[in-house]
Each structure stands twice: as C-alpha cells, then as structure tokens.
Scaffold this active site. Structure first.
Site, PDB file in Angstrom:
ATOM      1  N   ASP A 263       0.858  -1.167   0.000  1.00 38.15           N
ATOM      2  CA  ASP A 263       0.000   0.000   0.000  1.00 38.15           C
ATOM      3  C   ASP A 263       0.907   1.234   0.000  1.00 38.15           C
ATOM      4  O   ASP A 263       2.127   1.133   0.140  1.00 38.15           O
ATOM      5  CB  ASP A 263      -0.956  -0.026   1.207  1.00 38.15           C
ATOM      6  CG  ASP A 263      -2.183   0.839   0.951  1.00 38.15           C
ATOM      7  OD1 ASP A 263      -3.215   0.608   1.591  1.00 38.15           O
ATOM      8  OD2 ASP A 263      -2.107   1.744   0.081  1.00 38.15           O
TER       9      ASP A 263
HETATM   10  C1  GLC Z   1      -4.309   4.292  -0.193  1.00 35.75           C
HETATM   11  C2  GLC Z   1      -5.186   3.121   0.191  1.00 35.75           C
HETATM   12  C3  GLC Z   1      -5.271   2.045  -0.853  1.00 35.75           C
HETATM   13  C4  GLC Z   1      -5.197   2.671  -2.228  1.00 35.75           C
HETATM   14  C5  GLC Z   1      -3.795   3.262  -2.373  1.00 35.75           C
HETATM   15  C6  GLC Z   1      -3.579   3.927  -3.737  1.00 35.75           C
HETATM   16  O1  GLC Z   1      -3.544   4.715   0.899  1.00 35.75           O
HETATM   17  O2  GLC Z   1      -4.932   2.500   1.446  1.00 35.75           O
HETATM   18  O3  GLC Z   1      -6.494   1.337  -0.650  1.00 35.75           O
HETATM   19  O4  GLC Z   1      -5.433   1.708  -3.219  1.00 35.75           O
HETATM   20  O5  GLC Z   1      -3.500   4.199  -1.350  1.00 35.75           O
HETATM   21  O6  GLC Z   1      -4.364   5.085  -3.825  1.00 35.75           O
END
Ligand code: GLC
Length: 749
Positions: A263
């Site tokens: 993430d």
């Molecule tokens: C965010 C979220 C994740 C998302 C990623 C990209 O922090 O936790 O669910 O897909 O960043 O935006």
C-alpha cells in the site's frame, strides 16, 4: 510474448532495470497531476530512476497515458511498457453506490456488472488495473473505510469480492475493456484497535482464519491478478514485512502467483512501525516477504542495488518479483499493445454512455435499506386528501457530492441531485417544494478531501436564514422528506470517528422541522452505520441510501414515490450507540448469554445502560410489501459425515414464502446455521445462504436451501478445518434475528 521470451528478457535486463520494475509512482512524475494520499515526503529519486519505474498510479486520461507510455518506452532500454493503475472502487465516470451499499443488495451479480462497466470506462481512459475489490471484513462503524467494504459477514464478502473480480477481469484480463483486479488489504486491515485508522490489529489465529481470511482467499481463487498489503500490524508484525502472511499463506497455502503490491508508502512505514532500523532493512524485509511493487517510496529504488551487489539480498528474490510483474504486463497484452484500450474519443465523450447511466439508476435502489416505515412510504405521485404537497428539506436536497470518498474521476456535473430528479420527474403531479436548511458541513467546517478541499463558506446569518426558510417550507407541507447525513469526506481512509451520529447541526434542523411537522421521512446519506436512534424514534420513515452515485437523485425519487422499492438488507449492523461498537450478529454466545429483556440478573453478558442488540441487525430491511414465512421444514433430521450428498451428507431446508401485501416485492430470504456445540465456541449463527425472491401480491413460493457438510466446517481445536458431529439449528428468515428454525444433526456413520 511467450514465457520463453519473458525469461530471455529478464535475463537480459540490467540490475537497474530490474529494480525499476518494482517502483510505482504517481503520474505527477511523468508530466501530469497525480492524487497524493498517504505520507509523501522527499522522494530522493533521480530522473533515471523515474524513467525506469515499472508502473504509474492515479493518473488517467487516454491521451495523457498514451503520451506517457510512448515517451517512457522510448527511454526504457528494453522498451518494457508501464502498468497504469488507479483506485476504481465503485465506478469510474459512471459512479455506483459505495461498496458497503452494494453489500446491502445481497446481489453479487449486481456488483459484478458494476465492475464490468467500471472496467470498460477505466480501460478506455488508459488504465490497466484497479486497486479493487477491498474485501476487508469490517465490524467497527468508527473506522472510516467500512464504506469500502461489503460488510461484516465473511460469506457475503467472499461472494461480492469474487463477483467484482470477475466483473473487472472477465475470463481473460487481456481482452478489451477488462482490467486487472487487486484484492486488498491483506490482511485484517478492517479490525484496527479502537476503530482508529492504521492502528494495530490483534486477532487470534483462529479468528483471523475463520472470519477475516476467507474473502482474501476467495479473491485469489477468483483469479485476482494482484494483492495489496495492508498498513496494519498483525501479531505485531506489519503486513508488508510479514513473511508468514505473504509467503507461507498467500503464496504457499493459497498458491497466489500474481503481483503483491505494497500500500502507499507502506514499505517505508516499516521504519515508523519500528521493525526496520533504516531503509536498507525495510527493503530487505519487504522483498523477503515477497512484496513485488513499492508504491510511492524510494526504498526499493535506493536500497536494493547495493544489498544485492553485496550479496545481502539474493538476486533470486528480485528476479522472482520482476518476473511476476512482466508476466502481468504480458497477460494484459501490453508488450503487443502498450496502450491496450485507451480511446480518446470514448474517454472524452460528452456524456456518460446512456446504458451505463440507465444501469446506475436501476441498480441503486437495490442498495437502499428501508429501516423504518409506518406506511407513509411510498409517497403519492398525485395529491391526495392527506398528502396535498411534499417538502424536501435538508442539506442533501441539492448536493452533487453523492459518490463517496473513493470516487476520484467522475464529473461532478454529471451527478443527479434529488432536486434535479424532482424537476425532471414527469410523472409527479403532487406539488413539491424544497429548502436546503443547512449545509452538509457545519458553520466554518472544512476538510481536505481526496478530490478537493471541502468547506462550508456560509456566514451565520445566511445559515440562519436557510434554516428559517426550511422551517417555513416544512410547516406548509403535509409531508417533509429530509435528505441528510454525514459528509462523504468524513468517511473513507483517514476518517475514523469516535461519535457516529448525524452531524449535530443537521439534527438541530431536524428538531426544528419536527416541532412544526412530525410527518418526516429521513433519507440518510452515510458511508458507515450511524447512530440513528433519535431520527428512528421521531421520523415516520427512515431510508438509508449510503452514497448512491451518479444517478442517486433519480434513484431516490424513484424509490420514495414507489416507482421501485428499496431492495437492500443491512450487510453491516447499525449500532444502538457507539458504545456497542464493534457489534455484529455472528458473535459468540459467551458463558453468560443475555437476551435483551430477560430478567436474568446482574452477572450476565450485557450492558446496564444499553441493549445488547444493535438498533438494526444484519440482514434487516423493509420493502413496500410484507412477507410471511412458514416454519422451516427439513428433508431429513440428520446428515452423515463424509458421505456424498446423495448418500445422506446433505439435506434440504425449506420454507414457504408468501407476499402478504398489496404490491409486488422482492424478499431476501436468508439461511443461517448454528453449531450448538463444537471443539471451540461457535457463533450464535452464521449466514450460509440467501435468495432474492420476487412475488406478486398474495403469491406464495417454496424456497429451498441445500445444507451440506461443507457449510458446517470450521477451524477446530487443533486448527484443522472440518466439521464435527453434533446438533445444529437451521434458521430461515428475513434477517439475522429470525427465530424460524429447525434442528438437525450431523453424525458419524
Ligand atoms: C491508499 C489506500 C489504498 C489505495 C492506495 C492507492 O492509501 O490505502 O487502498 O489503493 O492508497 O491510492
């Protein structure tokens, strides 16, 4: 490319090229604007490293992505194409109800179709993958991201997650208008302590495997091409460095061969977690866990090469990750068609594809949950003696932000408000009036959203005038519909709340309206279950519409006036108050069970200042007709372990369902099973099946469920997964509180 050609390519790549494939950056690094969530600090990347990165997130636009791809591939030594990914969570240009609302439809096929439409629109804008479905089990309404889940039940979440993956990927992700899906957030992210975002997760191995793991596993089994690591610790080890999770379970037990992406900044956050002393260690721990892509940090970019050259990190780890990324690009057909389905004409069309808009309008009411109705709904489309006119009073009456906090790419003007729907409703002859009464945000309230900065810029006098006008309009009407609720930017990531009511300034409006006209229908907008005690007590009807998406206004007006019925049933319990949280239906009985109302003394499992039961239970919801259930009948009283279905290891449970009302309607008939005693404590009941059944007035139909030994399996005392002989109850009814049941046994031959 053939797998041999991929292997040849891998062998020919330099160390820098290989490391580059593991880096993912927002489009801002490629002359575009990106969406920045999460801690982005100095990146410390060189231009060469950016030019080597293997994937881009959060950038869209057919022309833009084509241009980025062309420029990038010319510079890339082996002309390896970029992967373009983004959060297409509940729609792209056509936005559907938020996933928690979709879960309430108890119709996974509806979500599959929503995902298919989303994939078509996302693919045409140049995207190759979405960071969806989020399949985290959620039981804590304080946590902001419950809006992104389909709810509190493992069985339901597994069905919805798998359906969404099929919708995004189809049978072959390389086909036109298909994008790769990403199961997230692995694992247990939905159970942060205190409901506080990014907080630690403390789950026993048994609870983790029994309740939280099934939806991820089913996503892998459904063929998701990617899995995303979660921010949280599990057993005090951050998921992003958790070898047991990622190597032993995900890749070992489940055989996942796709791409594991961190993430946002999660690899660098291993330092903040305190398990990596520096970026070198963070890079080592993450790659050892098998995390293939480093989203938006410089850790892999700047801290792999030396460790590999010094032999601290085996080249095999790097090669394995690069191969998985190249294989994904190859499955998408990017080596032959680097821009896949990017289509400027489609992407830049003047309006949403009509079929998509029509589907969004038709689908949304299936996610609405009618929580209360004393008969005031559906409203009459023509004036009657008792309802000569109707007022719509509340901050959501003309609000365009009705798509939820994870809808980043829609055109605000293409959303339909309640007011616009009323103005366009050609079948309505009953006079309607409207007044906003207040803003969704309180005086001076503001917040940084993922799309834009939101702020209530009204002055006090203006707000007072709005409220006075609203009270006047309400006083002059026979019925008042009050669209109100939380702001969508107070839900989603980074939006944990310790109070979960409708904003107080809106409740003040509600009380002032109630004082002049108690004939109120509340239309509740929210991304989480709210504490609705007061409105439920005072209003004559309460319709939960979540964040309904592009066609929300039409869908709500269609439902309020009976053009269609609210088809939803709660996929997440509505707490009596925040003190009950986490509250969910499939709890354990405890050694001192207590049923609300029982006079069973002091020392039982209960609160002394609130009931045990939530305000509205899982599976609950009303329609515009009523249904009756016959007692449950079983085809046999016992099942034999280990036998084939035909030989007696399955039975059929049935009820006769009757539409006892005066309108056609659809009921979600739900099957719950309770294991009365096992080698470990078992929930008071678990959802094991459901059927949406549509009947005309007075019509009856037998509804049958096959009960199999597989349904009775669980993680037993020795952590083996299987059934145990004993007594069971099968309940069939309209929600998780049903007492309509019959007993059966499972026995050894
Ligand atoms: C965010 C979220 C994740 C998302 C990623 C990209 O922090 O936790 O669910 O897909 O960043 O935006």
């Amino acid at each position: 490319m053939t797998s041999e050609q991929i292997q040849t390519l891998l062998a020919d790549m330099s160390l820098q090229e290989k490391i580059g494939q593991l880096i993912q950056l927002t489009g801002v690094f490629y002359a575009g604007e990106g969406m920045a969530t999460g801690p982005m600090s100095e990146m410390g990347l060189t231009r060469e490293q950016v030019d080597m990165a293997g994937s881009v997130l959060s950038s869209v636009g057919a022309a833009r992505l084509k241009n980025i791809q062309k420029t990038y591939m010319e510079k890339q030594p082996h002309h390896i194409p970029l992967l373009f990914m983004a959060d297409v969570i509940n729609g792209f240009r056509t936005v559907f109800p938020i996933p928690l609302a979709q879960g309430c439809s108890f119709d996974p096929e509806l979500s599959r179709e929503m995902a298919r439409v989303s994939a078509r629109e996302a693919a045409r804008t140049g995207l190759h993958a979405t960071f969806s479905p989020m399949v985290d089990l959620v039981r804590d309404a304080r946590w902001g991201r419950v809006m992104e889940s389909t709810g509190e039940d493992p069985y339901l979440n597994g069905l919805f997650g798998s359906a969404m993956i099929r919708g995004y990927q189809g049978e072959n992700v390389g086909e036109k208008d298909r994008i790769a899906a990403c199961v997230k957030h692995f694992a247990g992210y939905g159970a942060p302590m205190g409901g506080r975002e990014y907080n630690q997760v403390e789950l026993s191995e048994r609870t983790l495997r029994q309740d939280y793991m099934p939806s991820y596993r089913q996503g892998v089994e459904a063929g998701a091409e990617l899995v995303m690591t979660s921010f949280n610790t599990l057993g005090r080890v951050p998921a992003t460095a958790n070898r047991e999770l990622m190597q032993d379970i995900l890749r070992g037990e489940w055989g996942f061969e796709g791409v594991l992406i961190s993430d946002w900044a999660a690899i660098r956050e291993l330092l903040a977690h305190g398990i990596a002393a520096d970026r070198d260690e963070a890079a080592y721990l993450a790659l050892r866990a098998g995390v293939d892509i480093d989203m938006m940090t410089d850790v892999y970019a700047n801290h792999l090469e030396r460790q590999i050259r010094e032999g601290k990190i085996p080249m095999e780890w790097l090669d394995a990750s690069v191969l998985r990324i190249l294989n994904l690009k190859n499955k998408l057909g990017l080596f032959e068609h680097p821009c896949k389905d990017a289509d400027e004409a489609y992407d830049g069309a003047a309006d949403i594809e009509p079929a998509h808009r029509a589907f969004a309008r038709k689908a949304a009411p299936e996610t609405f949950v009618l929580l209360k109705n004393d008969g005031i709904l559906p409203l009459p489309t023509a004036p009657t003696e008792r309802v000569r006119n109707i007022a719509f009073v509340g901050p959501y009456v003309d609000e365009k932000r009705i798509c939820g906090s994870w809808s980043l790419f829609y055109n605000m003007e293409e959303n339909v408000t309640i007011q616009e729907a009323l103005e366009q409703a050609r079948t309505l002859t009953v006079p309607v009036s409207w007044a906003k009464g207040c803003q969704v945000l309180d005086y001076g309230q503001e917040r940084d959203g993922f799309r834009d900065h939101v702020k209530n810029t009204c002055g006090r006098e203006e707000l007072e005038a709005m409220e006075a006008e609203a009270v006047r309009v309400a006083r002059e009407a026979d019925v008042v519909v009050m669209p109100m609720g939380e702001h969508h930017e107070y839900t989603g990531e980074g939006s944990a709340r310790t109070e979960i009511g409708i904003p107080e300034h809106q409740m003040e409006l509600f009380r002032r309206v109630y004082a002049v006209n108690p004939n109120i229908v509340v239309v509740s907008f929210s991304g989480r279950p709210l504490d609705l005690r007061e409105v439920s007590r005072k209003a004559r009807a309460v319709l939960q519409v979540w964040f309904p998406g592009t066609e929300g206004g039409h869908a709500i007006v269609d439902t309020l006036f009976g053009e269609t019925e609210p088809g939803g049933r709660l996929s997440m319990s509505f707490p009596y108050n925040v003190g009950q949280v986490p509250v969910y239906y499939s709890e354990l009985p405890t050694g001192r069970p207590h049923l609300d109302g029982a006079a069973d003394g002091r020392c039982v499992s209960r609160y002394i200042d609130a009931p045990n039961k939530p305000l509205y239970v899982f599976g609950y919801g009303m329609g515009y007709t009523t249904f009756s259930y016959s007692p449950v009948t079983l085809s046999r009283g016992d099942m034999v372990m280990g036998k084939k279905a035909a030989e007696g290891s399955a039975l059929t449970a049935a009820v006769t369902l009757t539409n006892t009302g005066s309108r056609p309607g659809t009921e979600v008939v739900q099957l719950y099973i309770r294991d009365m005693a096992g080698s470990v404590a078992r929930p008071v009941r678990e959802l094991k099946g459901f059927q949406r059944v549509t009947l005309g007035p007075g019509e009856s139909r037998q509804v049958c469920f096959d009960i199999t030994e597989e349904m009775l399996r669980f993680y037993r005392l020795d952590m083996s997964y299987g059934a145990e002989p004993g007594q069971f109850m099968a309940y069939i009814g309209s929600d998780s509180d049903t007492q309509n049941g019959a007993s059966f046994s499972l026995r050894q031959e």
